[in-house]
Motif scaffolding. Structure first.
Motif, short mmCIF file in Angstrom:
data_model
loop_
_atom_site.label_atom_id
_atom_site.label_comp_id
_atom_site.label_asym_id
_atom_site.label_seq_id
_atom_site.Cartn_x
_atom_site.Cartn_y
_atom_site.Cartn_z
N VAL A 434 14.97 30.75 4.81
CA VAL A 434 14.92 29.31 4.55
C VAL A 434 13.63 28.80 5.17
O VAL A 434 13.40 28.97 6.36
CB VAL A 434 16.13 28.59 5.18
CG1 VAL A 434 15.98 27.08 5.03
CG2 VAL A 434 17.42 29.07 4.55
N ARG A 436 10.96 25.42 5.34
CA ARG A 436 10.88 23.98 5.04
C ARG A 436 9.44 23.49 5.13
O ARG A 436 8.59 24.17 5.69
CB ARG A 436 11.79 23.19 5.99
CG ARG A 436 13.25 23.54 5.78
CD ARG A 436 14.16 22.75 6.68
NE ARG A 436 15.55 23.20 6.53
CZ ARG A 436 16.42 22.71 5.65
NH1 ARG A 436 16.06 21.77 4.84
NH2 ARG A 436 17.65 23.17 5.58
N GLU A 477 13.28 21.56 1.68
CA GLU A 477 13.43 23.01 1.62
C GLU A 477 12.53 23.58 0.52
O GLU A 477 12.36 22.94 -0.52
CB GLU A 477 14.89 23.37 1.34
CG GLU A 477 15.18 24.85 1.52
CD GLU A 477 16.64 25.17 1.27
OE1 GLU A 477 17.50 24.35 1.63
OE2 GLU A 477 16.90 26.23 0.67
N ASN A 479 11.67 26.67 -2.03
CA ASN A 479 12.23 27.84 -2.72
C ASN A 479 11.09 28.75 -3.12
O ASN A 479 10.33 28.45 -4.03
CB ASN A 479 13.00 27.36 -3.95
CG ASN A 479 13.64 28.49 -4.70
OD1 ASN A 479 13.43 29.67 -4.37
ND2 ASN A 479 14.43 28.17 -5.70
N ASN B 564 21.65 22.55 -2.48
CA ASN B 564 21.20 21.29 -1.87
C ASN B 564 20.90 20.22 -2.92
O ASN B 564 19.87 19.56 -2.86
CB ASN B 564 19.96 21.53 -1.01
CG ASN B 564 20.26 22.41 0.17
OD1 ASN B 564 21.38 22.42 0.65
ND2 ASN B 564 19.28 23.16 0.62
#
Lengths: 485, 645
Positions: A434, A436, A477, A479, B564
């Motif tokens: 993950v 950010r 976030e 991807n 999300n």
């Protein structure tokens, strides 16, 4: 004896940055005795004066022989043998980007053998090119504690993985027994099982104060960015997820930015030291901090008119002042300073040694630096490392540049489509982590680039990397597109 | 201050913009319902079903303006805690003792006080959690924390460098909230039923409990920004917080508006918004904008949108001495009444048009006399989605009728008259303001002194004006087909992974693995070792033999998943579960996929941005594909020869 200051050898930029990977390759794969009589380039388009350069891409009658070698390692047409056709297809598939004005073309430097198809002599058409491998290994060493390995050795791990994958594995063997046969030591196995580092490519020792200073204060520098990015990219997590060519492209992108920003950092470092020694207004601790962590971004990006957005002249000016300051500071320190344990102590020593004449010299360096070939090479290295390359054909677009020439006078921060992808990916420990926006900002800040959040957000959105933005700001976030396992 | 001015203040920086847990509400304002799950979570805390031990920590996660502080105030009321009188400034923490437990309400949006936190200021939340964990060893602590995820990310990063916060509980809790860790502890999870069955509030809620450093820690986290407040609720076909709030605001503002000039656009807006159908169409436009942008509106956005729709943008027209939007409108109305010729009258009306609900919502530009200069009102973050549904830009269903009516201008007629005669939906929204605007615009356009370029600009703008206004009557928006498909995707994978809807399945597959027929049906031929994972398409430079890989398009499977709040397209190798490539499925990608089925792939305005994403996903997916799924070939324009490997 270690240097008083970080010892970065003077660079020169190759028109094909694949040569940077090749330099790393030749620093860990021993060359046969006498194998360095000629420089190597994958494909040569023009003759060069004063240096012998050998083309490694098979042509003419060599094609059939290359086809036979490929066939003997399993890469052959089903049915009737078509040695020349298969060889031609394989040889073309290894082409790197063709620069618009270069005298030759590099291979794409994927795996091990294709990376050995050129070297810095051939890539730069110069008899005495810089030792890129030593320079890159030094940048890597300055980026963190000594863990007994080098950037080139880390590259070897990743390249060996790709070299073992079909169909590249067969092509590697064919090249090793054919084109590269006279250049490699006969006694060494193929594929090589471990890196054998050249002595001349070992990194310079960091100054005694360096690691303590960086670790104690947790300074984020372009060296640290390069070390983290290179370690990540060369780890199995990343090199097993990326196709060989994509991995090589990303590696070249990381190398280009590592090179450019460390020299920009160096320019800022010596400028701050010179300014502090000349004025004495700032305490040495603060000065040391400003020297290590630039107060202003190294590439001063801002929005505005076409001329306001130009970063080319400020980069050139910073490098010119930085080089002049470096020379003045080195002159001032002389043979002293080898025993200092902190940068602040070194600043105090410089202040003590600076008399009236030295003050005048520092003041001159801070205002009116003179041009020279060292400066020209330095400016070209930084500029062309960051600039999207002009290429010979549409299919050869450079997607990894950070700057773009908008007209003859102006250079803007206009990243290529994949630039933000590499920057975001290198902020993530693993492809499925993950990550950010805040992580990307932090990572890029360590590199020395501090764009506004809306610039990064626009680049991330354009690349389709934003996975969610309920909170906005740094919590967005990203991807990376590799899935979550 | 009248109701319209109060609305303007609320939207553009009045006291009511940022809520404080200790500030009393102004009862004059209508209130929207708490976001799904918040009431249940507050009820859970108030009942304190857990044993009176350890640290019980509730997190409300979300961006600014989602009602976290409002919820904190609701909790305080439920627990009969008086937070008022805490001082002029918003505070970070409010602590009270309730039934032998320490109850802490933490508002993390308030910057931690440097004097209190010292060097731990950058890790204030972690420091607080560490302190509560320590305290809970002797006395139970119940914490209710309103937190922005961005702050968690900051703190996690800062924890790597800041010394002095060694609490394992703090680090684990932050990692859990950030989604980095699945649970607050590894291997020492307390059975979920230790105090009550888990709350089932939906996918936006998580809870976890464990013993960390000898202390029982129970954590509950609810995202308050993962549901829409503009889409219709399940309670009724037309009910939503946005619809109800707008209706109540209109009722509050209308009496004041009726005292205004008959040509006032604010009056026109409120007259229109009295109709439930118009409010419904307005909310439908917002729903479309949410889907298009992939981002839910917060309550703060909603209040700004309500004010924008009723009053218009704050600085639409440079006015001397006028204050805010209402002052600007008043100044323009005055200029209109004093105008000595048609041009001056039109200039004033064009300025006023920016306050008309449709222009304000879609951020319509205003043409100026020189024919070239166009003025845009200031943008806001939520305009990103609204611009994508603007029917005047993206072609709504009402476009055709209006464009034909515009032919009337050349004949000296009025387009509105034609449309109203035809019973066009525009009739329901037509007001004296629109009438005055049309009359002034046609007078200027048909005057002999009007330059051709300016005339064309005026007519084109007016056509867009009518299209935008009509959308408030019909609810028809631009990009409707793509938005419907995107919504379909979102619904399909709401409860778990799902296949892409048939409308875009083929388009997406063809975009990912373009089949140019070089390698036969359902097969794609990709250049080997290329810088870009792009198919061979028979270009001239491929006359030379080229090394390529042939892959059957069926080797790659696709599924949708929600993450999300956004829809993600996952690629996996057929027969395997592991995701090997991902794409965020947003409006531009859906439009590109739909364009493929119309034979226009690569021709949308976003094609240039879509292709790098597709290529990256393609490269990642094909890289993970086993060698047995690929055939190596030497290709030329005349055919290809398969190679052994």
């Amino acid at each position: 004896m270690s240097a008083v200051f970080p010892d970065l050898r003077r660079p020169q930029y190759p028109s094909s940055p694949e040569v940077l990977l090749s330099a790393l390759a030749w620093s860990v794969v021993p060359r046969a005795e006498g194998g360095d009589k000629a420089g190597l380039i994958y494909e040569r388009f023009a003759a060069t004066k004063g240096v012998i350069i050998q083309q490694t891409k098979p042509s003419g009658s060599e094609m059939v022989r290359f086809g036979e070698q490929l066939s003997s390692f399993g890469v052959r047409a089903l049915g009737e043998p078509k040695y020349a056709d298969v060889a031609e297809a394989v040889a073309t598939s290894l082409n790197g980007i063709r620069p618009l004005k270069g005298k030759g073309r590099s291979s794409s430097a994927i795996g091990i053998a294709p990376a050995l198809l050129q070297d810095p002599v051939g890539g730069l058409s110069a008899e005495n090119p810089p030792n890129f491998a030593q320079l890159i290994n030094t940048i890597y060493a300055l980026g963190g504690p000594d863990i007994g390995t080098t950037a080139a050795e880390r590259w070897f791990e990743a390249a060996r993985h790709h070299a073992s994958q079909a169909p590249l594995s067969g092509i590697e063997r064919a090249l090793a027994t054919g084109t590269l046969a006279g250049l490699l030591r006969e006694s060494d196995p193929w594929p090589p099982t471990k890196p054998i580092s050249l002595k001349v490519s070992r990194p310079s020792d960091p100054p005694p104060w360096w690691l303590a200073e960086v670790h104690k204060n947790g300074y984020a520098t372009p060296f640290q960015w390069f070390r983290v990015a290179w370690d990540r990219l060369c780890s199995p997590d990343w090199h097993e997820r990326l196709p060989a060519r994509r991995w090589a492209s990303w590696a070249i992108c990381v190398l280009r930015h590592g090179l450019a920003f460390t020299f920009l950092w160096e320019a800022n470092f010596f400028t701050e030291i010179a300014r502090g020694v000349a004025s004495k207004e700032i305490d040495s601790e603060t000065l040391a901090r400003w020297a290590m962590v630039p107060v202003r971004p190294l590439v001063p990006y801002r929005r505005g008119s076409v001329s306001e957005m130009n970063v080319g002249s400020s980069i050139n000016k910073a490098l010119a002042i930085g080089l002049a300051c470096r020379e003045a500071i080195e002159e001032l320190i002389g043979e002293e300073g080898h025993g200092v344990t902190s940068l602040a102590e070194l600043v105090d020593l410089l202040r003590k040694r600076a008399g009236q004449a030295q003050h005048a010299e520092l003041a001159r360096a801070l205002t009116g630096p003179s041009a020279g070939s060292r400066l020209g090479n330095l400016q070209e290295t930084v500029r062309y490392s960051l600039l999207a390359r002009t290429v010979a054909s549409q299919g050869d677009v450079d997607h990894y540049g950070m700057l773009k020439t908008v007209n003859r006078n102006y250079t803007h921060v206009l990243p290529g489509a994949e630039w933000i992808v590499v920057m975001a990916a290198m902020a993530a420990p693993r492809p499925d982590s993950v990550v950010r926006l805040g992580d990307v900002m932090q990572s890029i800040k360590a590199l020395g680039f501090q764009p506004r959040i809306d610039f990064l957000l626009a680049e991330l959105e354009r690349a389709g990397l934003c996975a969610s933005s309920p909170d906005g700001d740094e919590g967005i976030e990203i991807n990376l597109g590799f899935g979550r396992g | 201050m009248n109701a319209i001015e109060r609305l303007q203040m609320r939207a553009f920086g009045g006291e009511d913009v940022a809520a404080r847990p200790d500030a009393a509400d102004d009862d004059w304002w209508p209130k929207g319902p708490l976001l799904p799950g918040v009431t249940e979570l507050i009820g859970d805390l108030a009942q304190r079903p857990f044993a009176s031990d350890g640290l019980n920590i509730y997190f409300l996660l979300g961006g600014a303006g989602n009602g976290k502080s409002f919820a904190a105030r609701a909790l305080a009321m439920r627990l009969a805690i008086d937070l008022q009188g805490s001082g002029e400034l918003a505070r970070r923490k409010y602590e009270r003792s309730v039934d032998g437990a320490d109850v802490v309400i933490l508002n993390d949006a308030t910057i931690a006080n440097r004097a209190e936190y010292k060097e731990k200021q950058s890790v204030a939340l972690a420091a607080d959690i560490a302190e509560w964990t320590h305290r809970s060893a002797t006395k139970p602590v119940i914490a209710f924390c309103c937190v922005n995820r961005g702050i968690i990310v900051d703190e996690l990063r800062a924890l790597e460098t800041v010394q002095g916060v060694s609490s394992e509980a703090a680090k684990r809790l932050l990692r859990w909230i950030a989604g980095v860790a699945e649970s607050v502890a590894e291997g020492v999870e307390v059975p979920p039923g230790d105090f009550r069955p888990p709350l089932l509030l939906g996918s936006h809620y998580r809870e976890s409990s464990s013993t960390i450093d000898g202390t029982k820690v129970r954590a509950f986290a609810l995202s308050v920004d993962s549901t829409s407040i503009v889409s219709r609720s399940k309670q009724g076909p037309k009910k939503s917080a946005a619809r109800e709030l707008m209706a109540e605001v209109v009722a509050l503002c209308l009496p004041d508006a009726q005292k205004r000039d008959p040509n006032c656009p604010i009056l026109a807006n409120l007259i229109n918004l009295q109709s439930a159908e118009t409010v419904d169409a307005w909310a439908g436009i917002l729903e479309g904008a949410e889907v298009a942008s992939g981002r839910y509106f917060s309550y703060r956005d909603l209040w700004a949108l309500i004010a924008l729709t009723v009053v218009g943008p704050r600085v639409a027209e440079a006015t001397s001495g006028a204050q805010g939007a209402v002052g600007g409108v008043d100044a323009l109305l005055h200029r209109h009444s004093q105008a000595s010729n048609a041009t001056e009258r039109l200039e004033a009306l064009l300025g006023l048009s920016q306050h008309r609900l449709s222009c304000a919502l879609y951020r319509a530009p205003v043409p100026r006399e020189d024919g070239l200069r166009v003025e845009y009102p200031p943008g806001t973050p939520f305009h990103g989605g609204l611009i994508l549904v603007d029917p005047a830009v993206w072609g709504g269903r009402d476009t055709e009728a209006i464009e034909s009516a515009m032919a009337e201008v050349a004949l000296g007629g009025r387009p509105s008259a034609v449309l109203r005669t035809q019973g066009h939906p525009l009739s329901t929204l037509w007001t004296p303001f629109d009438d005055a605007l049309e009359q002034a615009l046609l007078e200027e356009a048909n005057s002999p002194g009007c330059m051709d370029g300016h005339r064309r600009g005026l007519i084109s703008w007016y056509s867009a004006y009518l299209i935008r206004l009509t959308s408030l009557a019909t609810g028809n928006i631009g990009n409707k087909a793509a938005i419907q498909v995107l919504e379909e995707c979102r619904v399909a994978c709401k409860l778990g992974p799902a296949l892409p809807p048939s409308a875009i399945d083929t388009g997406l597959r063809k975009l990912l693995l373009p089949d140019h027929g070089r390698a036969g049906d359902h097969k794609v031929m990709m250049r080997a070792f290329a810088a870009r994972a792009e198919p061979l398409d028979g270009d001239a430079d491929e006359a030379l033999p080229t090394l390529a890989e042939v892959i059957h398009v069926g080797s790659l499977s696709m599924r949708l998943r929600q993450r999300n709040g956004r829809v993600v397209l996952e690629c996996h190798i057929a027969g395997q579960d592991r995701t090997v490539g991902e794409l965020t499925l947003d409006l531009p990608l859906v439009r590109e996929a739909l364009a493929w089925s119309e034979g226009k792939s690569g021709q949308t305005d976003a094609s240039i941005y879509i292709e790098p994403r597709l290529e990256r996903c393609r490269a990642s997916s094909l890289s993970a594909m086993p060698a047995s799924f690929k055939r190596l070939v030497s290709a030329t324009t005349s055919g290809h020869v398969e190679l052994a490997q």
